[in-house]
Design a protein around this motif. Structure first.
Motif, mmCIF file in Angstrom:
data_model
loop_
_atom_site.group_PDB
_atom_site.id
_atom_site.type_symbol
_atom_site.label_atom_id
_atom_site.label_comp_id
_atom_site.label_asym_id
_atom_site.label_seq_id
_atom_site.Cartn_x
_atom_site.Cartn_y
_atom_site.Cartn_z
ATOM 1 N N ALA A 283 0.788 -1.235 0.000
ATOM 2 C CA ALA A 283 0.000 0.000 0.000
ATOM 3 C C ALA A 283 0.817 1.280 0.000
ATOM 4 O O ALA A 283 0.293 2.341 -0.360
ATOM 5 N N TYR A 284 2.089 1.215 0.386
ATOM 6 C CA TYR A 284 2.843 2.447 0.625
ATOM 7 C C TYR A 284 3.061 3.275 -0.642
ATOM 8 O O TYR A 284 2.919 4.503 -0.611
ATOM 9 N N ALA A 285 3.413 2.630 -1.752
ATOM 10 C CA ALA A 285 3.739 3.391 -2.967
ATOM 11 C C ALA A 285 2.568 4.251 -3.412
ATOM 12 O O ALA A 285 2.743 5.414 -3.816
ATOM 13 N N GLY A 286 1.363 3.717 -3.336
ATOM 14 C CA GLY A 286 0.192 4.497 -3.715
ATOM 15 C C GLY A 286 -0.039 5.676 -2.797
ATOM 16 O O GLY A 286 -0.426 6.765 -3.240
ATOM 17 N N LEU A 287 0.204 5.486 -1.509
ATOM 18 C CA LEU A 287 0.046 6.578 -0.552
ATOM 19 C C LEU A 287 1.058 7.680 -0.827
ATOM 20 O O LEU A 287 0.722 8.871 -0.831
ATOM 21 N N GLU A 288 2.298 7.305 -1.082
ATOM 22 C CA GLU A 288 3.337 8.288 -1.369
ATOM 23 C C GLU A 288 2.985 9.109 -2.615
ATOM 24 O O GLU A 288 3.101 10.335 -2.634
ATOM 25 N N GLU A 289 2.525 8.419 -3.647
ATOM 26 C CA GLU A 289 2.172 9.110 -4.885
ATOM 27 C C GLU A 289 0.991 10.053 -4.674
ATOM 28 O O GLU A 289 0.984 11.192 -5.157
ATOM 29 N N ALA A 290 -0.010 9.591 -3.940
ATOM 30 C CA ALA A 290 -1.193 10.417 -3.696
ATOM 31 C C ALA A 290 -0.840 11.641 -2.859
ATOM 32 O O ALA A 290 -1.344 12.749 -3.113
ATOM 33 N N TYR A 291 0.039 11.467 -1.875
ATOM 34 C CA TYR A 291 0.390 12.591 -1.011
ATOM 35 C C TYR A 291 1.092 13.690 -1.802
ATOM 36 O O TYR A 291 0.754 14.869 -1.698
ATOM 37 N N TRP A 292 2.092 13.315 -2.611
ATOM 38 C CA TRP A 292 2.831 14.352 -3.326
ATOM 39 C C TRP A 292 2.004 14.983 -4.432
ATOM 40 O O TRP A 292 2.264 16.117 -4.851
ATOM 41 N N SER A 293 0.982 14.295 -4.884
ATOM 42 C CA SER A 293 0.079 14.900 -5.848
ATOM 43 C C SER A 293 -0.729 16.025 -5.204
ATOM 44 O O SER A 293 -0.863 17.115 -5.767
ATOM 45 N N VAL A 294 -1.264 15.783 -4.002
ATOM 46 C CA VAL A 294 -2.022 16.853 -3.344
ATOM 47 C C VAL A 294 -1.091 17.949 -2.848
ATOM 48 O O VAL A 294 -1.495 19.118 -2.760
ATOM 49 N N ALA A 295 0.159 17.605 -2.528
ATOM 50 C CA ALA A 295 1.116 18.636 -2.144
ATOM 51 C C ALA A 295 1.338 19.606 -3.296
ATOM 52 O O ALA A 295 1.392 20.831 -3.112
ATOM 53 N N ARG A 296 1.467 19.068 -4.499
ATOM 54 C CA ARG A 296 1.650 19.922 -5.677
ATOM 55 C C ARG A 296 0.398 20.737 -5.968
ATOM 56 O O ARG A 296 0.457 21.830 -6.530
ATOM 57 N N ASP A 297 -0.757 20.247 -5.543
ATOM 58 C CA ASP A 297 -2.034 20.896 -5.815
ATOM 59 C C ASP A 297 -2.360 21.992 -4.797
ATOM 60 O O ASP A 297 -3.348 22.702 -4.958
ATOM 61 N N ALA A 298 -1.544 22.125 -3.735
ATOM 62 C CA ALA A 298 -1.783 23.124 -2.695
ATOM 63 C C ALA A 298 -0.785 24.270 -2.874
ATOM 64 O O ALA A 298 0.401 24.108 -2.605
ATOM 65 N N PRO A 299 -1.226 25.444 -3.336
ATOM 66 C CA PRO A 299 -0.287 26.518 -3.691
ATOM 67 C C PRO A 299 0.663 26.920 -2.567
ATOM 68 O O PRO A 299 1.861 27.074 -2.793
ATOM 69 N N ALA A 300 0.144 27.100 -1.349
ATOM 70 C CA ALA A 300 1.006 27.557 -0.253
ATOM 71 C C ALA A 300 2.069 26.517 0.079
ATOM 72 O O ALA A 300 3.224 26.865 0.362
ATOM 73 N N TYR A 301 1.689 25.261 0.043
ATOM 74 C CA TYR A 301 2.643 24.191 0.357
ATOM 75 C C TYR A 301 3.675 24.062 -0.767
ATOM 76 O O TYR A 301 4.875 23.889 -0.507
ATOM 77 N N ARG A 302 3.217 24.148 -2.000
ATOM 78 C CA ARG A 302 4.160 24.057 -3.120
ATOM 79 C C ARG A 302 5.192 25.178 -3.048
ATOM 80 O O ARG A 302 6.387 24.961 -3.248
ATOM 81 N N GLN A 303 4.731 26.392 -2.734
ATOM 82 C CA GLN A 303 5.667 27.518 -2.620
ATOM 83 C C GLN A 303 6.650 27.285 -1.474
ATOM 84 O O GLN A 303 7.843 27.592 -1.592
ATOM 85 N N TRP A 304 6.153 26.747 -0.364
ATOM 86 C CA TRP A 304 7.038 26.459 0.773
ATOM 87 C C TRP A 304 8.096 25.433 0.370
ATOM 88 O O TRP A 304 9.280 25.595 0.668
ATOM 89 N N LEU A 305 7.670 24.387 -0.322
ATOM 90 C CA LEU A 305 8.607 23.349 -0.744
ATOM 91 C C LEU A 305 9.660 23.896 -1.689
ATOM 92 O O LEU A 305 10.847 23.573 -1.578
ATOM 93 N N GLU A 306 9.255 24.732 -2.615
ATOM 94 C CA GLU A 306 10.215 25.308 -3.559
ATOM 95 C C GLU A 306 11.167 26.264 -2.847
ATOM 96 O O GLU A 306 12.347 26.352 -3.184
#
Length: 340
Positions: A283-306
């Motif tokens: 189950a882990y690979a799917g969770l990892e992929e789903a998490y980083w997809s929503v991270a990219r979809d959240a503007p404030a978080y994406r800016q923080w990561l960059e």
């Protein structure tokens, strides 16, 4: 009265939580019902197993002796039930994967990926505000795995025998405030700018109330803190009544601003727990992929990561199962939007 495994599970839950109230929540019982069960168990054994006090419950010396025998029995029975059910489901051509989770926007995408990649799996979902309760349910065989967050400074109680895999070692928690709040114009908000605001936090979420109090005290602030669920908190934040903590992956809304806090004073660890490494692998690979997809979809978080990415990094460090020691980058390979 004859003692059964469920009675031993009650004793373990009370000892682990140190409270009849918390144990009742973990077991899905009303507190009066749990108190009655404990009295019956003690009468059946002819001895007091716990000392009740205003500060909680603690085992008596005899209670500790009973618990030392009860824990391996409870764990072994849970393993027998889980393994038998799994084998029967696989033999029948399908497998119901019972997932527990605290709140996360990654969950819908994760469930979709599980169904798409492993057709024989039918995931079911049990949500709870208590990560400790979910971990207890995994250990007891009532869930197959749990995706939970551990608030910094408030370690979770991991039952013996659980395997775990860290998704993010430290995810910063952001603040949600009204879109017209004076601090909303800033890319990063300091706690000092919120000194005049009331806060709202859900005190039933393991560790969150304590974490916020610690951070505010460290900043020399003593604002009014209200208890409320986060749906209410976001609604009140939108009209300027409160500010509240939010996950960085929270979906933006026009009447609210989601901003990082200066210095990232509040963090959580995200992890997946199960009884076996094989279940985690599935189950882990799917969770990892789903998490980083929503991270990219959240503007404030994406800016923080960059903003915190170092020049020589193309994504979060660490291999599969290693966790993210510090979140510094955003993978470019996460597939598919996971917005609820």
């Amino acid at each position: 009265m004859e003692l059964e495994v469920r009675h031993l599970r009650v004793l373990c839950a009370i000892a682990d939580t140190g409270s009849l109230h918390k144990a009742a929540r973990e077991l899905g019982l009303a507190q009066p019902s749990l108190s009655t069960q404990l009295r019956r168990i003690e009468r059946a054994l002819g001895a007091q197993l716990f000392v009740r006090a205003r500060t909680g419950c603690r085992p008596t010396p005899l209670g500790l002796a009973v618990l030392s025998r009860a824990r391996p029995l409870v764990a072994e029975f849970a393993a027998i039930v889980t393994e038998t059910r799994a084998a029967a489901a696989r033999a029948a051509g399908g497998f119901r994967l019972r997932i527990g989770a605290t709140a996360s926007r990654a969950i819908p995408g994760w469930l979709r990926l599980l169904r798409a990649r492993v057709p024989r799996i039918e995931p079911t979902l049990h949500m709870s505000v208590s990560a400790n309760a979910l971990l207890g349910m995994v250990a007891a065989g009532r869930l197959d795995m749990a995706f939970v967050h551990e608030v910094e400074g408030s370690p979770l109680r991991f039952p013996p025998g659980l395997s775990r895999r860290v998704l993010v070692e430290r995810e910063p928690q952001f603040v949600t405030l009204a879109a017209d709040h004076p601090a909303a114009s800033r890319q990063v908000v300091s706690l000092a700018e919120l000194a005049g605001d009331r806060w709202m936090v859900d005190s039933t979420v393991d560790g969150e109330w304590d974490a916020l109090c610690r951070v505010l005290r460290a900043a020399g602030l003593n604002p009014e803190i209200l208890h409320g669920d986060y749906l209410t908190a976001y609604s009140l934040a939108a009209i300027g009544e409160v500010v509240t903590i939010s996950q960085p992956t929270a979906h933006p809304r026009p009447d609210c601003a989601i901003r990082p806090l200066e210095g990232d004073p509040i963090g959580v660890r995200l992890l997946l727990a199960a009884r076996t490494d094989a279940e985690l692998d599935e189950a882990y690979a799917g969770l990892e992929e789903a998490y980083w997809s929503v991270a990219r979809d959240a503007p404030a978080y994406r800016q923080w990561l960059e903003r915190v990415r170092t020049p020589d990094e193309s994504g979060p460090p660490g291999g599969r199962g290693a966790g993210r020691r510090i979140v510094r980058g955003l993978p470019d390979t996460a597939a598919g939007p996971c917005r609820p």
